[in-house]
Every structure is written in C-alpha cells, then in structure tokens.
Motif scaffolding. Structure first.
Motif, mmCIF file in Angstrom:
data_model
loop_
_atom_site.group_PDB
_atom_site.id
_atom_site.type_symbol
_atom_site.label_atom_id
_atom_site.label_comp_id
_atom_site.label_asym_id
_atom_site.label_seq_id
_atom_site.Cartn_x
_atom_site.Cartn_y
_atom_site.Cartn_z
ATOM 1 N N ASN A 14 -30.253 -21.281 49.132
ATOM 2 C CA ASN A 14 -30.153 -21.905 50.449
ATOM 3 C C ASN A 14 -30.315 -20.872 51.575
ATOM 4 O O ASN A 14 -29.718 -20.995 52.646
ATOM 5 C CB ASN A 14 -28.821 -22.650 50.591
ATOM 6 N N ASN A 15 -31.114 -19.850 51.274
ATOM 7 C CA ASN A 15 -31.389 -18.788 52.250
ATOM 8 C C ASN A 15 -30.108 -18.071 52.700
ATOM 9 O O ASN A 15 -30.012 -17.591 53.831
ATOM 10 C CB ASN A 15 -32.117 -19.343 53.478
ATOM 11 N N PRO A 98 -32.337 -25.190 47.400
ATOM 12 C CA PRO A 98 -31.435 -25.816 48.375
ATOM 13 C C PRO A 98 -30.075 -26.139 47.773
ATOM 14 O O PRO A 98 -29.921 -26.268 46.555
ATOM 15 C CB PRO A 98 -32.187 -27.084 48.785
ATOM 16 N N SER A 99 -29.107 -26.309 48.651
ATOM 17 C CA SER A 99 -27.769 -26.723 48.232
ATOM 18 C C SER A 99 -27.747 -28.233 47.995
ATOM 19 O O SER A 99 -28.600 -28.980 48.515
ATOM 20 C CB SER A 99 -26.741 -26.357 49.308
ATOM 21 N N PRO A 100 -26.793 -28.741 47.213
ATOM 22 C CA PRO A 100 -26.710 -30.190 46.994
ATOM 23 C C PRO A 100 -26.516 -30.935 48.314
ATOM 24 O O PRO A 100 -25.965 -30.383 49.282
ATOM 25 C CB PRO A 100 -25.486 -30.345 46.086
ATOM 26 N N PRO A 101 -26.979 -32.170 48.396
ATOM 27 C CA PRO A 101 -26.828 -32.945 49.640
ATOM 28 C C PRO A 101 -25.355 -33.161 49.972
ATOM 29 O O PRO A 101 -24.518 -33.305 49.087
ATOM 30 C CB PRO A 101 -27.551 -34.255 49.338
ATOM 31 N N GLU A 102 -25.071 -33.200 51.251
ATOM 32 C CA GLU A 102 -23.701 -33.356 51.731
ATOM 33 C C GLU A 102 -23.508 -34.733 52.357
ATOM 34 O O GLU A 102 -24.417 -35.316 52.945
ATOM 35 C CB GLU A 102 -23.369 -32.268 52.766
ATOM 36 N N ARG A 165 -27.187 -40.596 41.064
ATOM 37 C CA ARG A 165 -27.062 -39.190 41.408
ATOM 38 C C ARG A 165 -28.241 -38.810 42.308
ATOM 39 O O ARG A 165 -29.345 -39.359 42.167
ATOM 40 C CB ARG A 165 -27.021 -38.296 40.167
ATOM 41 N N VAL A 166 -28.028 -37.865 43.212
ATOM 42 C CA VAL A 166 -29.051 -37.456 44.176
ATOM 43 C C VAL A 166 -29.082 -35.931 44.246
ATOM 44 O O VAL A 166 -28.098 -35.241 43.936
ATOM 45 C CB VAL A 166 -28.790 -38.054 45.570
ATOM 46 N N ARG A 167 -30.221 -35.412 44.701
ATOM 47 C CA ARG A 167 -30.384 -33.973 44.918
ATOM 48 C C ARG A 167 -31.526 -33.754 45.903
ATOM 49 O O ARG A 167 -32.330 -34.667 46.187
ATOM 50 C CB ARG A 167 -30.684 -33.256 43.607
ATOM 51 N N SER A 181 -35.002 -27.106 42.830
ATOM 52 C CA SER A 181 -34.244 -28.258 43.351
ATOM 53 C C SER A 181 -32.768 -27.897 43.377
ATOM 54 O O SER A 181 -32.314 -27.006 42.641
ATOM 55 C CB SER A 181 -34.458 -29.503 42.485
ATOM 56 N N SER A 182 -32.038 -28.580 44.195
ATOM 57 C CA SER A 182 -30.597 -28.343 44.254
ATOM 58 C C SER A 182 -29.917 -28.908 43.007
ATOM 59 O O SER A 182 -30.519 -29.678 42.233
ATOM 60 C CB SER A 182 -30.009 -28.998 45.509
#
Length: 353
Positions: A14-15, A98-102, A165-167, A181-182
């Motif tokens: 995530n940079n 990237p980090s997982p969605p929040e 589930r989502v990412r 992918s996260s």
C-alpha cells in the motif's frame, strides 16, 4: 546480466512498506548475505542497511523496510560486504499491493446486492473492487469486478444463504508489473438482507423446523390413535359391563323437587296414584228399579225395539238380599245387561229378549 537473473519477490504494501525476499537456499546456500537500499537518485546515494531481516533456517532471506520514494535501488552483498551478489533499480509504484477494503457495506434489495467501501487515499484509478459469493448449492465462488469502490450483482435468491467476500485489485500492466490484489476482507454471511454468523445457522434453523414439524405430527398421530382406542374401549366396556343407571336421572323429581327426601316423594307419588285410579274407575251402576222407571219413560216416547217380560209373582216377591245389588246397564244394541247379581234365588226367573 547474471546478477539480474536472480529471482526476487518485491512487494510494496500500500505504498507504505517494502518487502524484498530471495531464495537463500538456492542462491546463497550456506551463506548469510547482507542487504542495503536507497530511495535517492544520482551519484551521491546514501545506502541504508536493512532494519529488519526475514530469516529462513537461520539465514537472511529478505528485508522489510519503509517506503520512502518512487525509485528504489537495493544491493545484496556477501557476509562481510566486500562483494556484491545482486543489485537492482526499480519503480516502487509498480509493485503496490493494496490494503483490504475498509468499511464494507452491503445493500440487499429484492434479488440485487450492492457492496460499497471507502475510497483509498491514493491510486483510486488503478484499483478495482472484486466481489466473490457462493451459496451452499454452488460448487465454487462466483466473481464480479467493478470500479472502486462499488460493485453489485443480480439474481440472488432470498431463500438462500450466501457467503460474500471482497478485495481490491491493481490494474495490470497500466499500474502494476505484477498482478497484486489485497487480502480478502473478512467473509460474511447474508440471507435476504439479514447478516448471519454462518450459513450453518440456516441449515440448523431448517433442521430445527423439520424436527419440530415431525414431533408435532407424531404427537397429533398419537392423540388420534389414543382417541380411537378410547372409543373402542368404551364400546367394549359397555358390552361387557353395562352401566348402572343413575337414580339421579331415573328419579329426577326426587332430587329436583324434594331434594332427595324419599318419604316426601313417596307420599306424593301414592297420592297421585290414588287420583289416577279414581279417574279411571268404572262407571256407577244403575239400580234395577231406577232403570225400569227410565225404560218406561222412554217406551212412552218411542217404540221399544226389544221388550222385557217378567212374571208378576217374581216381580212381586223378589227382593234382593241384604248387601247384594242388581245392576242393569244399557249396551250399544239397546239391550240390557246384568251385572252385580250374586246368589240369586232359584225360584226367581228373568227373561231377556
């Protein structure tokens, strides 16, 4: 060329943090190498030693450090730092994971499910939101991908329980050189817009419903069988042991009118029987003399169909005994019948025509 052929894995989380790993057993067997890096450009580079090493069987196999710029240069050297084994310069932005969605939100309406999440602070155009779902009737996951940060799909059965589930994914090759992918957001379970702990709860509720209905049907069946047996037992009991009549219903007036007073009831009953006998007593007999007088009066008015002759001596001399009465009763054929004569004298003679 030989140094660039070394297989390394580069991840920019995530940079924020960089992680570089290598296969120490294949590349540097039995050797504990050192790692250094820099985010500066130009000839005057300030190299920094690895702050945190990753170990594999006691040997350095990777380094974890903070992301401080867009261009990264790193070098792997032997244990004493006298010889360089591998070096590379790269753009850190092309290795972002990237980090997982929040703050993931589910919206269920009819057969449509829409999922949204918060937008990341950087690189939104390079991100895609991926949704995966399955029910207990599906063999594998079904996937849907849309722009960050909203995705949805139709055709969901409200009667089924679904796992979601989502990412977030980085676009390749426009934004990343590696398809990163996260991690998946925590899996959730939904049924007709209701959040469940697991889809096993749906199975348990269905099994509990089946068990409850089965028990209810079994109870109703047992009650029905008991009623049939009770009816048959009552019939058998009546045929084998006839019921004794209850005097309360046979002698209803004894209990209702006399409160069980038998003497009062029997006295009233005897009085009623005497009255009944008097009402049905035979009609009073007419004495012979009165009957003869009435017959004479009637004979003067109309011709008699039948005549009665009697000897003058018998008529003059006859007198019934004391306590004995002679009774003449008219019949339907205008004849006279005798009743009540007892011990008549042999010399007396009556003739009836």
């Amino acid at each position: 060329g030989q140094k660039d052929a070394i297989n390394t894995k580069i991840i920019n989380f995530n940079n924020e943090k960089m992680q570089i790993t290598w296969a120490v057993g294949e590349l540097f067997p039995g050797e504990n190498v050192s790692f250094s890096y820099t985010f500066e450009e130009g000839k005057q580079k300030v190299w920094k030693p690895c702050p945190t090493y990753l170990l594999d069987q006691g040997y350095n196999s990777g380094c974890l450090f903070k992301t401080e710029g867009h261009t990264l240069a790193f070098s792997i050297m032997n244990s004493n730092g006298s010889e360089e084994r591998f070096s590379k310069i790269l753009k850190s932005d092309f290795y972002i994971k990237p980090s997982p969605p929040e703050n993931v939100t589910f919206f269920w309406k009819d057969d449509t499910v829409t999922i949204t999440c918060n937008k990341p602070r950087r690189g939104v155009k390079c991100l895609r939101l991926e949704l995966q779902y399955k029910s207990k009737f599906d063999n594998g996951w079904q996937s849907r991908t849309s722009k960050c940060c909203r995705v949805g799909d139709q055709g969901f059965d409200p009667r089924k329980c679904y796992s979601f589930r989502v990412r977030l994914k980085r676009l390749v090759p426009y934004c990343n050189v590696v398809n990163y992918s996260s991690d998946w957001e925590a899996e959730t379970f939904w049924m007709n817009g209701t959040l469940l702990d697991s889809c096993d709860d749906d199975l348990k509720s269905q099994s509990n419903t089946v068990i409850l209905l089965s028990c209810l049907l079994a109870v109703l069946l047992m009650i029905f069988i008991l009623l049939i047996l009770l009816c048959k037992w009552q019939r058998l009991q009546k045929s084998v042991m006839p019921t004794i009549p209850d005097p309360k219903y046979v002698f209803a007036d004894l209990f209702s009118d006399h409160n069980g007073n038998f003497q009062e009831w029997i006295d009233k009953t005897d009085h009623a029987m005497v009255q009944t006998k008097l009402e049905y007593e035979e009609p009073e007999c007419i004495i012979e003399e009165e009957s003869q007088q009435k017959d004479k009066k009637n004979s003067n008015k109309q011709e008699p169909r039948e005549k009665i002759f009697s000897s003058s001596e018998a008529a003059g001399n006859y007198s019934p005994k004391a306590g004995q009465n002679a009774c003449l009763m008219p019949t339907s054929n205008n004849t006279v019948s005798f009743s009540g004569f007892q011990n008549l004298m042999d010399d007396d003679t009556y003739v009836m025509l």
